[in-house]
Write an enzyme that holds these catalytic residues in place. Structure first.
Site, PDB file in Angstrom:
ATOM      1  CB  ALA A   1       3.443   4.196 -14.605  1.00  0.00           C
TER       2      ALA A   1
ATOM      3  CB  VAL B   1      13.768   4.648  -7.108  1.00  0.00           C
ATOM      4  CG1 VAL B   1      13.879   4.367  -5.763  1.00  0.00           C
ATOM      5  CG2 VAL B   1      12.475   5.223  -7.503  1.00  0.00           C
TER       6      VAL B   1
ATOM      7  NE  ARG C   1       6.460  14.169   0.008  1.00  0.00           N
ATOM      8  CZ  ARG C   1       6.247  14.785  -0.635  1.00  0.00           C
ATOM      9  NH1 ARG C   1       6.534  16.372   0.022  1.00  0.00           N
ATOM     10  NH2 ARG C   1       5.682  14.715  -1.669  1.00  0.00           N
TER      11      ARG C   1
ATOM     12  CE1 TYR D   1       1.254   7.607  -9.297  1.00  0.00           C
ATOM     13  CE2 TYR D   1      -1.182   7.180  -9.752  1.00  0.00           C
ATOM     14  CZ  TYR D   1      -0.031   7.296  -8.850  1.00  0.00           C
ATOM     15  OH  TYR D   1      -0.099   7.229  -7.672  1.00  0.00           O
ATOM     16  CB  ALA D   2      -4.081   5.208 -14.511  1.00  0.00           C
TER      17      ALA D   2
HETATM   18  N1  LIG Z   1      -1.633   9.841  -1.893  1.00  0.00           N
HETATM   19  C1  LIG Z   1      -2.250   9.188  -2.879  1.00  0.00           C
HETATM   20  O1  LIG Z   1      -3.248   9.705  -2.990  1.00  0.00           O
HETATM   21  C2  LIG Z   1      -1.845   8.144  -3.315  1.00  0.00           C
HETATM   22  C3  LIG Z   1      -2.756   7.442  -4.209  1.00  0.00           C
HETATM   23  C4  LIG Z   1      -2.476   6.228  -4.922  1.00  0.00           C
HETATM   24  C5  LIG Z   1      -1.455   5.807  -4.924  1.00  0.00           C
HETATM   25  N2  LIG Z   1      -0.078   6.296  -4.157  1.00  0.00           N
HETATM   26  C6  LIG Z   1       1.058   5.685  -4.395  1.00  0.00           C
HETATM   27  O2  LIG Z   1       1.566   5.644  -2.926  1.00  0.00           O
HETATM   28  C7  LIG Z   1       2.785   5.754  -2.941  1.00  0.00           C
HETATM   29  C8  LIG Z   1       3.188   6.724  -1.776  1.00  0.00           C
HETATM   30  O3  LIG Z   1       2.833   8.081  -2.057  1.00  0.00           O
HETATM   31  P1  LIG Z   1       2.705   9.440  -1.037  1.00  0.00           P
HETATM   32  O4  LIG Z   1       1.078   9.776  -1.405  1.00  0.00           O
HETATM   33  O5  LIG Z   1       3.010   8.796   0.223  1.00  0.00           O
HETATM   34  O6  LIG Z   1       3.652  10.154  -1.728  1.00  0.00           O
HETATM   35  P2  LIG Z   1       4.793  11.322  -0.872  1.00  0.00           P
HETATM   36  O7  LIG Z   1       4.990  12.210  -2.024  1.00  0.00           O
HETATM   37  O8  LIG Z   1       3.919  11.667   0.244  1.00  0.00           O
HETATM   38  O9  LIG Z   1       5.898  10.298  -0.521  1.00  0.00           O
HETATM   39  C9  LIG Z   1       6.575   9.648  -1.678  1.00  0.00           C
HETATM   40  C10 LIG Z   1       8.106   9.599  -1.423  1.00  0.00           C
HETATM   41  O10 LIG Z   1       8.806   8.964  -2.371  1.00  0.00           O
HETATM   42  C11 LIG Z   1      10.178   9.782  -2.617  1.00  0.00           C
HETATM   43  N3  LIG Z   1      10.442   9.770  -3.983  1.00  0.00           N
HETATM   44  C12 LIG Z   1       9.803  10.540  -4.946  1.00  0.00           C
HETATM   45  N4  LIG Z   1      10.591  10.196  -6.202  1.00  0.00           N
HETATM   46  C13 LIG Z   1      11.630   9.315  -5.771  1.00  0.00           C
HETATM   47  C14 LIG Z   1      12.736   8.915  -6.438  1.00  0.00           C
HETATM   48  N5  LIG Z   1      13.194   9.142  -7.665  1.00  0.00           N
HETATM   49  N6  LIG Z   1      13.677   8.113  -5.521  1.00  0.00           N
HETATM   50  C15 LIG Z   1      13.492   7.996  -4.425  1.00  0.00           C
HETATM   51  N7  LIG Z   1      12.484   8.435  -3.681  1.00  0.00           N
HETATM   52  C16 LIG Z   1      11.447   9.356  -4.348  1.00  0.00           C
HETATM   53  C17 LIG Z   1       9.580  11.320  -2.239  1.00  0.00           C
HETATM   54  O11 LIG Z   1      10.694  11.991  -1.656  1.00  0.00           O
HETATM   55  C18 LIG Z   1       8.619  11.048  -1.041  1.00  0.00           C
HETATM   56  O12 LIG Z   1       9.443  10.996   0.183  1.00  0.00           O
HETATM   57  C19 LIG Z   1       3.480   6.335  -4.192  1.00  0.00           C
HETATM   58  O13 LIG Z   1       3.907   5.395  -5.115  1.00  0.00           O
HETATM   59  C20 LIG Z   1       1.917   6.719  -4.929  1.00  0.00           C
HETATM   60  O14 LIG Z   1       2.093   6.869  -6.321  1.00  0.00           O
HETATM   61  C21 LIG Z   1      -0.374   7.540  -3.540  1.00  0.00           C
END
Ligand SMILES: NC(=O)c1ccc[n+]([C@@H]2O[C@H](COP(=O)([O-])OP(=O)(O)OC[C@H]3O[C@@H](n4cnc5c(N)ncnc54)[C@H](O)[C@@H]3O)[C@@H](O)[C@H]2O)c1
Length: 259
Positions: free
Chosen positions: A163, A69, A21, A160-161
């Site tokens: 990491a 992961v 997603r 989180y920041a």
């Molecule tokens: N959405 C934001 O505002 C935002 C901002 C900055 C960075 N990010 C980063 O972008 C990336 C994607 O974020 P997103 O907003 O699409 O998140 P999301 O939650 O919509 O998608 C993340 C996906 O990672 C999967 N996931 C979580 N833990 C997992 C694990 N242990 N093993 C395998 N899969 C796992 C979830 O099932 C999910 O499908 C992430 O690394 C997030 O930290 C997001």
């Protein structure tokens, strides 16, 4: 010119961790559109399967792979599944991520460990699983998702920041270690992006209405990012054409950070 055209159309085998997603799903769609075969690796097996069938329906080679992961055995088995189904892994996109908004003093060690295990150690584990093969074959692309939180800090996201900052330093180091092996490693930093993760984080925070407004106002473009906007940067850094770009950190955040 003809050679460049042929290179553009050469499909690679990509694994998108966290591809079920959000930004991962959008990245999988963008990579498939560029002619790559894509494995969708995620904890959410049903949603990963739905993305894989969406890609297959559009004519791409795709497979869903169950992967947590944070679990070394699951990463090993998942990567083997991906390469058995599609071929040796040439592109790795690390999108798996998780956080909750919490003031630092309200966080406890189990929460720290979970945030670090998913956002940082997950990246180490999936990268180590595929890097040796990429080096042997002399070609590879690693694209790691960090966050603008890592570049400028983000209130209520201290662990989180940190990491995500580790993801940047790790990626730069891999870029240096493998620069002569045909492998590039780069980072994409989204700002606040309209995904389920952000929605769940906001829902869990006190004063969530005000929080969304504050997140938007912090962005010069005054809106949240959209997953396909981030995915375009991922697909570019994963492409043949980005072969002389390595160790870089690219923000896709409507001007939230400028550096
Ligand atoms: N959405 C934001 O505002 C935002 C901002 C900055 C960075 N990010 C980063 O972008 C990336 C994607 O974020 P997103 O907003 O699409 O998140 P999301 O939650 O919509 O998608 C993340 C996906 O990672 C999967 N996931 C979580 N833990 C997992 C694990 N242990 N093993 C395998 N899969 C796992 C979830 O099932 C999910 O499908 C992430 O690394 C997030 O930290 C997001």
């Amino acid at each position: 010119m003809a050679q460049a055209r042929a290179a553009r159309l050469k499909g690679r085998v990509a694994v998108v961790c966290g591809g079920a997603r959000g930004i991962g799903r959008a990245s999988a769609l963008a990579l498939a559109r560029e002619g790559n075969a894509v494995a969708i690796a995620d904890l959410r097996e049903d949603q990963a399967a739905a993305v894989a069938s969406e890609l297959q329906d559009a004519g791409a080679r795709a497979v869903a792979v169950a992967m947590d992961v944070t679990d070394p055995a699951a990463v090993r088995v998942g990567m083997a599944h991906a390469s058995d189904a599609l071929g040796a892994v040439e592109v790795l996109v690390n999108c798996a991520g998780w956080d909750e908004f919490k003031p630092f003093l309200a966080t406890e060690e189990p929460f720290w460990r979970r945030v670090i295990a998913i956002n940082y150690e997950g990246c180490l584990r999936t990268t180590q699983a595929v890097l040796g093969g990429m080096a042997e074959r002399g070609w590879g692309r690693i694209v790691n998702l960090s966050s603008d939180a890592a570049r400028v800090g983000s209130a209520q996201e201290a662990v989180y920041a940190g990491a995500k900052a580790a993801v940047i330093a790790f990626t730069k180091t891999i870029a240096r270690e493998f620069a002569r092996d045909g492998i590039t490693a780069n980072v994409v930093c989204p700002g606040s992006t309209d995904t389920d993760m952000l929605e769940e984080m906001v829902r869990g925070a006190p004063d969530s209405e005000r929080l969304v407004g504050a997140l938007e106002r912090a962005v010069p473009m005054r809106r949240l990012g959209r997953p396909p906007e981030v995915a375009e940067a991922v697909a570019f850094l994963a492409s043949e054409e980005a072969g002389y770009i390595t160790g870089q950190t690219l923000s896709v955040s409507g001007g939230l950070t400028m550096a």
